[in-house]
Structures are given as C-alpha cells and as structure tokens.
Motif scaffolding. Structure first.
Motif, PDB file in Angstrom:
ATOM      1  N   VAL A 207      63.083  -2.071  -0.454  1.00 57.83           N
ATOM      2  CA  VAL A 207      63.826  -1.769  -1.715  1.00 57.83           C
ATOM      3  C   VAL A 207      62.974  -2.100  -2.937  1.00 57.83           C
ATOM      4  CG1 VAL A 207      65.940  -2.758  -2.920  1.00 57.83           C
ATOM      5  CG2 VAL A 207      65.986  -2.260  -0.511  1.00 57.83           C
ATOM      6  N   VAL A 208      62.984  -1.428  -3.836  1.00 57.87           N
ATOM      7  CA  VAL A 208      61.966  -1.852  -5.022  1.00 57.87           C
ATOM      8  C   VAL A 208      62.908  -1.571  -6.426  1.00 57.87           C
ATOM      9  CG1 VAL A 208      59.850  -0.796  -3.857  1.00 57.87           C
ATOM     10  CG2 VAL A 208      61.428   0.660  -5.261  1.00 57.87           C
ATOM     11  N   HIS A 209      62.118  -2.166  -7.417  1.00 60.79           N
ATOM     12  CA  HIS A 209      62.823  -2.225  -8.721  1.00 60.79           C
ATOM     13  C   HIS A 209      62.454  -0.759  -9.297  1.00 60.79           C
ATOM     14  CE1 HIS A 209      64.340  -6.453  -8.750  1.00 60.79           C
ATOM     15  NE2 HIS A 209      63.101  -6.523  -8.283  1.00 60.79           N
ATOM     16  N   GLN A 210      63.137  -0.651 -10.497  1.00 62.58           N
ATOM     17  CA  GLN A 210      62.598   0.691 -11.018  1.00 62.58           C
ATOM     18  C   GLN A 210      61.216   0.991 -11.348  1.00 62.58           C
ATOM     19  OE1 GLN A 210      64.959   1.298 -14.683  1.00 62.58           O
ATOM     20  NE2 GLN A 210      64.557   3.465 -14.898  1.00 62.58           N
ATOM     21  N   ASP A 211      60.611  -0.285 -11.670  1.00 59.69           N
ATOM     22  CA  ASP A 211      58.988  -0.101 -12.065  1.00 59.69           C
ATOM     23  C   ASP A 211      58.122   0.061 -10.642  1.00 59.69           C
ATOM     24  OD1 ASP A 211      59.319  -2.701 -10.967  1.00 59.69           O
ATOM     25  OD2 ASP A 211      58.695  -3.746 -12.841  1.00 59.69           O
ATOM     26  N   GLY A 212      58.801  -0.157  -9.523  1.00 64.27           N
ATOM     27  CA  GLY A 212      57.998  -0.076  -8.297  1.00 64.27           C
ATOM     28  C   GLY A 212      57.801  -1.240  -7.696  1.00 64.27           C
ATOM     29  N   THR A 213      58.180  -2.552  -8.293  1.00 66.07           N
ATOM     30  CA  THR A 213      57.758  -3.725  -7.767  1.00 66.07           C
ATOM     31  C   THR A 213      58.817  -4.268  -6.740  1.00 66.07           C
ATOM     32  OG1 THR A 213      59.053  -4.838  -9.739  1.00 66.07           O
ATOM     33  CG2 THR A 213      56.697  -4.613  -9.925  1.00 66.07           C
ATOM     34  N   PRO A 214      58.546  -4.875  -5.834  1.00 62.25           N
ATOM     35  CA  PRO A 214      59.279  -5.318  -4.651  1.00 62.25           C
ATOM     36  C   PRO A 214      60.617  -6.031  -5.101  1.00 62.25           C
ATOM     37  CG  PRO A 214      57.294  -5.910  -4.072  1.00 62.25           C
ATOM     38  CD  PRO A 214      57.221  -5.274  -5.516  1.00 62.25           C
ATOM     39  N   ALA A 215      61.626  -5.644  -4.471  1.00 56.20           N
ATOM     40  CA  ALA A 215      63.008  -6.396  -4.820  1.00 56.20           C
ATOM     41  C   ALA A 215      63.312  -7.266  -3.639  1.00 56.20           C
ATOM     42  CB  ALA A 215      64.084  -5.345  -5.087  1.00 56.20           C
ATOM     43  N   ALA A 216      62.954  -8.568  -3.780  1.00 53.35           N
ATOM     44  CA  ALA A 216      63.233  -9.507  -2.849  1.00 53.35           C
ATOM     45  C   ALA A 216      64.662 -10.003  -3.133  1.00 53.35           C
ATOM     46  CB  ALA A 216      62.122 -10.527  -2.995  1.00 53.35           C
ATOM     47  N   GLY A 217      65.125 -10.473  -1.853  1.00 54.55           N
ATOM     48  CA  GLY A 217      66.390 -11.249  -1.616  1.00 54.55           C
ATOM     49  C   GLY A 217      67.278 -10.307  -1.874  1.00 54.55           C
ATOM     50  N   ILE A 218      67.514  -9.133  -1.821  1.00 55.14           N
ATOM     51  CA  ILE A 218      68.620  -8.237  -2.059  1.00 55.14           C
ATOM     52  C   ILE A 218      69.301  -8.100  -0.866  1.00 55.14           C
ATOM     53  CG2 ILE A 218      69.258  -5.917  -2.565  1.00 55.14           C
ATOM     54  CD1 ILE A 218      67.953  -7.554  -4.865  1.00 55.14           C
ATOM     55  N   ARG A 219      70.768  -8.257  -0.845  1.00 56.24           N
ATOM     56  CA  ARG A 219      71.846  -8.218   0.309  1.00 56.24           C
ATOM     57  C   ARG A 219      71.948  -6.731   0.574  1.00 56.24           C
ATOM     58  NH1 ARG A 219      74.854 -11.295   2.526  1.00 56.24           N
ATOM     59  NH2 ARG A 219      76.580  -9.976   2.000  1.00 56.24           N
ATOM     60  N   LEU A 220      71.756  -6.472   1.524  1.00 57.20           N
ATOM     61  CA  LEU A 220      72.102  -4.847   2.076  1.00 57.20           C
ATOM     62  C   LEU A 220      73.228  -4.787   3.207  1.00 57.20           C
ATOM     63  CD1 LEU A 220      68.337  -3.457   2.458  1.00 57.20           C
ATOM     64  CD2 LEU A 220      69.899  -3.309   0.514  1.00 57.20           C
ATOM     65  N   GLN A 221      73.929  -3.641   3.155  1.00 56.48           N
ATOM     66  CA  GLN A 221      75.015  -3.614   4.170  1.00 56.48           C
ATOM     67  C   GLN A 221      74.769  -2.314   4.591  1.00 56.48           C
ATOM     68  OE1 GLN A 221      79.190  -4.463   3.649  1.00 56.48           O
ATOM     69  NE2 GLN A 221      79.769  -2.529   4.149  1.00 56.48           N
ATOM     70  N   GLY A 222      74.645  -1.965   5.979  1.00 54.62           N
ATOM     71  CA  GLY A 222      74.580  -0.643   6.576  1.00 54.62           C
ATOM     72  C   GLY A 222      75.894  -0.394   7.316  1.00 54.62           C
ATOM     73  N   GLU A 223      76.450   0.770   7.230  1.00 62.52           N
ATOM     74  CA  GLU A 223      77.475   1.265   7.904  1.00 62.52           C
ATOM     75  C   GLU A 223      77.468   2.533   8.431  1.00 62.52           C
ATOM     76  OE1 GLU A 223      82.196   1.170   6.766  1.00 62.52           O
ATOM     77  OE2 GLU A 223      80.984  -0.541   6.168  1.00 62.52           O
TER      78      GLU A 223
ATOM     79  N   SER B 296      60.969  -5.522   1.748  1.00 62.32           N
ATOM     80  CA  SER B 296      61.119  -4.591   3.086  1.00 62.32           C
ATOM     81  C   SER B 296      62.442  -5.299   3.915  1.00 62.32           C
ATOM     82  CB  SER B 296      59.843  -4.799   4.202  1.00 62.32           C
ATOM     83  OG  SER B 296      59.734  -6.215   4.311  1.00 62.32           O
ATOM     84  N   TYR B 297      63.261  -4.509   4.805  1.00 61.18           N
ATOM     85  CA  TYR B 297      64.299  -4.980   5.416  1.00 61.18           C
ATOM     86  C   TYR B 297      64.397  -4.397   6.777  1.00 61.18           C
ATOM     87  CZ  TYR B 297      66.327  -0.484   4.406  1.00 61.18           C
ATOM     88  OH  TYR B 297      66.706   0.846   4.331  1.00 61.18           O
ATOM     89  N   GLU B 298      65.155  -4.953   7.589  1.00 64.46           N
ATOM     90  CA  GLU B 298      65.123  -4.434   8.923  1.00 64.46           C
ATOM     91  C   GLU B 298      66.624  -4.748   9.546  1.00 64.46           C
ATOM     92  OE1 GLU B 298      63.476  -6.372  12.867  1.00 64.46           O
ATOM     93  OE2 GLU B 298      62.024  -4.828  12.277  1.00 64.46           O
TER      94      GLU B 298
ATOM     95  N   THR C  82      71.642   0.678  20.334  1.00 63.58           N
ATOM     96  CA  THR C  82      71.525   0.820  19.167  1.00 63.58           C
ATOM     97  C   THR C  82      70.044   0.834  18.817  1.00 63.58           C
ATOM     98  OG1 THR C  82      71.400  -1.632  18.729  1.00 63.58           O
ATOM     99  CG2 THR C  82      73.568  -0.486  18.576  1.00 63.58           C
ATOM    100  N   VAL C  83      69.625   1.160  17.478  1.00 61.31           N
ATOM    101  CA  VAL C  83      68.418   1.519  17.032  1.00 61.31           C
ATOM    102  C   VAL C  83      68.057   0.743  15.784  1.00 61.31           C
ATOM    103  CG1 VAL C  83      68.204   3.791  17.834  1.00 61.31           C
ATOM    104  CG2 VAL C  83      68.785   3.384  15.574  1.00 61.31           C
ATOM    105  N   ILE C  84      66.808   0.207  15.466  1.00 61.38           N
ATOM    106  CA  ILE C  84      66.495  -0.511  14.394  1.00 61.38           C
ATOM    107  C   ILE C  84      66.271   0.289  13.229  1.00 61.38           C
ATOM    108  CG2 ILE C  84      64.844  -2.129  13.283  1.00 61.38           C
ATOM    109  CD1 ILE C  84      64.347  -3.236  16.169  1.00 61.38           C
ATOM    110  N   VAL C  85      66.921   0.126  12.137  1.00 62.12           N
ATOM    111  CA  VAL C  85      66.617   1.024  10.992  1.00 62.12           C
ATOM    112  C   VAL C  85      65.662  -0.168   9.866  1.00 62.12           C
ATOM    113  CG1 VAL C  85      67.540   1.898   8.840  1.00 62.12           C
ATOM    114  CG2 VAL C  85      68.497   2.195  10.941  1.00 62.12           C
TER     115      VAL C  85
END
Length: 396
Positions: A357-373, A393-395, A350-353
């Motif tokens: 994620v940012v808000h509409q105004d470009g500020t960082p979006a912290a604590g956002i849950r992401l699902q990759g499939e 950022s996320y990894e 597997t590889v790392i992605v």
C-alpha cells in the motif's frame, strides 16, 4: 460549559517541552453523576499521563521484532479506578484469548490508574480484557464489543469484588455427576472451564460487569445441558447470574465428523466444534462458536459423544483453521440415526495474499489496517485482517 477539562498528549514531538495539549471533550465526565473528588482524581491521573510522555492515540509500530508481517495491531488506552474514584496503580490488564494458541498481551497500570496496551486482532471487534487489582481481590471486564479496532476510544473501568457462582450438575436420576466439564461463556467465548467434583459441583468467580451469556455442562456418553442467562429469547438481555445454577444431563446421542482434504484424504489435528445447539424445554439455543470442543484423530474423525438426545433442530459444525477453508458446513439433522450421524466434510487449503500500500506520491503507507474478504456460493466466507509494515507491504 464544564470548567473541569480533560487533556491528552498528541504525538509529534519527542520532547515533553514541545508537546501540545488539547482538550478532550469526549471523555468529559457528567458532573451530576460523579463526586468532585472523583473528577479531580481523573484529572490528576490524565495530567500524570502527560508528564510521563505516553501519547494517547499514537499508532503502534506496524512491524514485529522478527520482521514478519503482523496481524492488525491496535493500541488501547484507558483508566482503572476503584469504587471511590481513585486511580488503581499496578493493576494487571490482560487480554483473554479466545483460543488456546492465541497470544496474550498484558500490562500494568501506572500511578493514577492509567494504562496503554498494544494488542493484535483479526476482526472488527477487539479482544476482551480482564483487569485485576494488585490484591487479586477485585476485578473488572472490558468486552470485545465495547470498542472497535478501527477507532478504539479510551476505556474506563471500575474494579469491584469478584462475583461468585456455583454450578451443580446431576444425571437423569437427579444424582450428583462428577467429572462433568462446565464452561462459563462470557461475550460468546469460553471464559472459564472447570470439572465437577464428587459432589457434582463446580465453582466460578468472574467480574461483576462481565456479560455471562450461558453456562454449559457436558460429559461423554451422559449428555449436555446449558443455562440461558437471559429473560428473553436468543440471550438478548443477559442478567445477573444466580449464585446457584442446576444443570441436568439426561442422555447423549453421539455423532462424528470426518474432515478430508480436496483429494479425499483424512486430516488429523483439525479443530471442529458444534455451533448452535438447542434442546427441548429451553427458551433459546446456545451458541458455541467461541469454544473448541473437538479435534480430529489420525483417521481425520472428531467424535462428539456428549451431544444431547433431546436435540431440537439441526446442529452445524464450525471448523477452526487459518490454513483450511470449509465451504460447506457439516450439518447434523434432528432425528438422524446410524450412518446419518457420521458426517464427512471436505476442506481446501488457504493461500497467502501479499501486496503493498502506498500513498498518492508513491511513498510507503505504514500502519494501514486492511480487511480481505472472499465470498463464494455458500455462506461460509473468508474474512481476514492485517496491518501494513513500515515499507507498506502486507501479508494475509
């Protein structure tokens, strides 16, 4: 309307003086089902929570101490009561890892039975929780399926005395079988494991509110048997586990799985396990996806010397690894003999992605849950979860 209301503290102000209280209707108890002292006990406990300043619903810190990207994090909140409706203080609330290398998270209840616990998860559902009172004589179980990680609702459990059950394992001649492995499967995971004594018995204790799906017994070169704790096929409606369960190992038909990389080289130390097994005379199969029953040796081969001789249907094998992907599960057909019982499967790294994620105004979006499939031509697809850090950022 019910005059007895429940209150929670909402995040925002670090000062208790300016903290706002809001009614929490979702946790309102049904008066006709509970005694008044039970209701008052819960009210006092939740008010105590307000005084301690623990904010229900507050998002956990999306970063880890070492600055590395974290898995998806969820804050659980709840209340532990005894059978009389009183809050249980100093009860241990602890996650039950599905795999040996999964982290364990725990906390103890405060006065009034309240607790708050941040856990790490990798899916839509959470992880099971075992609650044990300070005397260790009473316990409760919170299923991983009783809440979702996207929006976990507050939890409430009642600790009760443990339930006890003894499993007796015999061979094909009905003689007690020592040194057989017995697994108690709760919520599709291996909650407890034991080895039978010289009398062929293994004893278990577990919370009365835990859903026991199956009991599995196996021994190399002797065979495998299981108990289906349900009155319906496919374990759709688990029932109370009997105090005595008898399992019979009547013969084995070994098989092996060799795991190789994309270049055809053997891979050692890879966890792989049979998935679904059904034997003659059972009303349903057993799902072993929550167990780890095999590991490849230096030659990349995992040996399964306990597979039942009376196998019905095919047996697929699941590979467990965050670093390897198996696009085509090895499958052992019923009636296979000789070389057909020596399976080979090819895996890819597997590889790392990484991303942000940012808000509409470009500020960082912290604590956002992401699902990759990711899905390909087969049914064996990837699904992962993570949470963004303070800088968005996320990894995965």
């Amino acid at each position: 309307s019910n005059p007895l209301r429940h209150w929670v503290v909402t995040p925002g102000s670090s000062s208790n003086k300016h903290t706002k209280l809001y009614q929490w209707d979702r946790l309102m108890l049904q008066r006709q089902r509970l005694l008044l002292n039970w209701q008052l006990g819960e009210l006092l406990a939740l008010l105590l929570l307000a005084m301690t300043g623990l904010a229900l619903g507050q998002d956990p810190d999306p970063t880890t101490d070492d600055g590395e990207p974290s898995r998806a994090q969820v804050m659980l909140r709840g209340l532990v009561l005894d059978e009389d409706g009183r809050g249980v203080e100093d009860a241990l609330v602890e996650t039950q890892p599905r795999w040996a290398d999964d982290p364990t998270f725990s906390t103890r209840t405060l006065k009034g039975g309240l607790f708050r616990l941040t856990i790490e998860v990798d899916g839509h559902y959470g992880v099971p929780l075992l609650i044990t009172d300070a005397s260790t004589q009473k316990a409760a179980w919170i299923s991983q399926f009783s809440y979702t990680t996207a929006n976990p609702t507050p939890l409430k459990v009642i600790v009760k005395p443990w339930r006890l059950s003894t499993v007796a394992v015999v061979d094909r001649h009905g003689q007690p079988l020592a040194d057989a492995t017995v697994r108690l499967i709760i919520d599709y995971g291996g909650y407890q494991s034991a080895v039978t004594n010289q009398a062929g018995e293994a004893a278990f204790r577990f919370p009365v509110d835990a859903t026991v799906n199956w009991i599995l017994a196996y021994k190399d070169d002797v065979g495998l048997d299981y108990y289906v704790n349900s009155e319906l096929p496919l374990a759709e409606a688990p029932i109370a586990l009997p105090e005595q369960v008898l399992l019979r190992l009547t013969g084995a038909n070994p098989a092996s799985v060799k795991v190789v990389d994309s270049a055809g080289q053997p891979l050692a130390g890879v966890e792989i396990s049979p998935w679904i097994i059904e034997t003659e005379g059972k009303r349903s199969d057993i799902n072993l996806s929550g167990l780890s029953l095999g590991r490849t040796d230096d030659d990349g081969v995992a040996h399964f010397r306990f597979l039942p001789h009376d196998q019905v249907g095919s047996i697929s094998f699941l590979l467990r690894s965050e670093h390897l992907h198996c696009p085509d599960q090895p499958r052992l057909l019923a009636g296979a003999v000789g070389a057909d019982r020596e399976l080979v499967t090819k895996v890819w790294k597997t590889v790392i992605v990484r991303g942000k994620v940012v808000h509409q105004d470009g500020t960082p979006a912290a604590g956002i849950r992401l699902q990759g499939e990711g899905r390909g031509e087969t049914n064996d697809y990837f699904r992962g979860h993570t949470t963004t850090q303070a800088d968005g950022s996320y990894e995965m």
